[in-house]
Design a protein around this motif. Structure first.
Motif, short mmCIF file in Angstrom:
data_model
loop_
_atom_site.label_atom_id
_atom_site.label_comp_id
_atom_site.label_asym_id
_atom_site.label_seq_id
_atom_site.Cartn_x
_atom_site.Cartn_y
_atom_site.Cartn_z
N SER A 29 22.22 -56.37 -16.62
CA SER A 29 23.04 -57.34 -17.33
C SER A 29 23.55 -58.42 -16.39
O SER A 29 23.48 -59.62 -16.68
CB SER A 29 24.21 -56.62 -18.01
N ILE A 44 18.17 -63.23 -23.42
CA ILE A 44 17.75 -62.02 -22.71
C ILE A 44 18.94 -61.45 -21.93
O ILE A 44 19.16 -60.23 -21.92
CB ILE A 44 16.55 -62.30 -21.80
N GLN A 46 22.03 -61.78 -22.75
CA GLN A 46 22.91 -61.20 -23.76
C GLN A 46 22.36 -59.87 -24.28
O GLN A 46 23.13 -58.97 -24.64
CB GLN A 46 23.14 -62.17 -24.92
N LEU A 47 21.03 -59.73 -24.31
CA LEU A 47 20.41 -58.48 -24.72
C LEU A 47 20.78 -57.36 -23.74
O LEU A 47 21.17 -56.26 -24.15
CB LEU A 47 18.90 -58.64 -24.80
N LEU A 70 21.60 -54.41 -30.64
CA LEU A 70 21.15 -55.62 -31.33
C LEU A 70 22.31 -56.36 -32.01
O LEU A 70 22.34 -57.60 -32.01
CB LEU A 70 20.06 -55.28 -32.33
N THR A 73 24.24 -57.96 -29.15
CA THR A 73 23.43 -59.06 -28.61
C THR A 73 23.54 -60.28 -29.50
O THR A 73 23.71 -61.41 -29.02
CB THR A 73 21.96 -58.63 -28.47
N THR A 74 23.45 -60.07 -30.81
CA THR A 74 23.57 -61.17 -31.76
C THR A 74 24.93 -61.84 -31.64
O THR A 74 25.02 -63.08 -31.54
CB THR A 74 23.33 -60.67 -33.20
N VAL A 93 16.73 -62.54 -33.39
CA VAL A 93 17.52 -61.38 -32.97
C VAL A 93 18.47 -60.93 -34.07
O VAL A 93 18.69 -59.73 -34.26
CB VAL A 93 18.27 -61.64 -31.63
N LEU A 149 10.78 -62.88 -27.66
CA LEU A 149 11.58 -61.72 -28.04
C LEU A 149 10.75 -60.73 -28.85
O LEU A 149 10.83 -59.52 -28.63
CB LEU A 149 12.82 -62.16 -28.83
#
Length: 174
Positions: A29, A44, A46-47, A70, A73-74, A93, A149
């Motif tokens: 991260s 990515i 943030q994922l 998910l 991440t969104t 996403v 993605l």
């Protein structure tokens, strides 16, 4: 996206390869944010941030944690963009998160089933990106970040299924 992943790889050493999942994800991260380039690279990052948040100190990525990854991440991605635009990787996403959440509500949910549904929802959303962004429709292409993605999801799904990873192809209907 490529340069973000490339940047992350440059931080990985023999010492980091032996870390537990939770510790490794926290480092990923951090490295992703330091390496992020462009909107796709930021997503990515943030994922991986969503993954670190969902795992916390756990070393298990199950269906519940994947849905949380998910969703977070969104939230993180939309919150980090100064002008979030539909028809981009953001849409992809978000739809993946909704698909994963829907699949996880089926009991008992297995990670592979949730990942399959998220991947299918992401693929469907990607195919619709030209309808949401006129510039994509004019060029006859899908959003490139969303494509990356979906490729990420497809590759991970192939790994989970123990299938061969294949070149991703998306039909835009044009």
């Amino acid at each position: 996206m490529f340069f973000t992943i490339k940047g992350i790889r440059e931080y990985i050493t023999e010492d980091t390869k032996n870390l537990d999942l939770s510790s490794m994800v926290k480092l990923l991260s951090k490295w992703a944010l330091l390496s992020a380039r462009g909107n796709s690279g930021l997503l990515i990052a943030q994922l991986f941030k969503g993954l670190a948040f969902a795992l916390n100190d756990d070393d298990l990525l199950g269906p519940k944690q994947f849905v949380e990854v998910l969703i977070k991440t969104t939230e993180f991605a939309y919150g980090s963009m100064p002008n979030p635009q539909e028809g981009t990787i953001l849409t992809v996403v978000r739809e993946a998160a909704l698909g994963a959440k829907e699949a996880a509500e089926n009991k008992p949910a297995q990670l592979i089933q949730v990942w399959e549904r998220a991947t299918g929802a992401a693929r469907d959303a990607l195919a619709k990106t030209p309808d949401l962004l006129p510039v994509l429709k004019e060029a006859g292409v899908v959003d490139s970040g969303g494509f990356g993605l979906v490729a990420f999801f497809e590759g991970a799904l192939a790994y989970l299924r123990e299938d061969e990873v294949k070149v991703l192809e998306i039909e835009t209907g044009q």
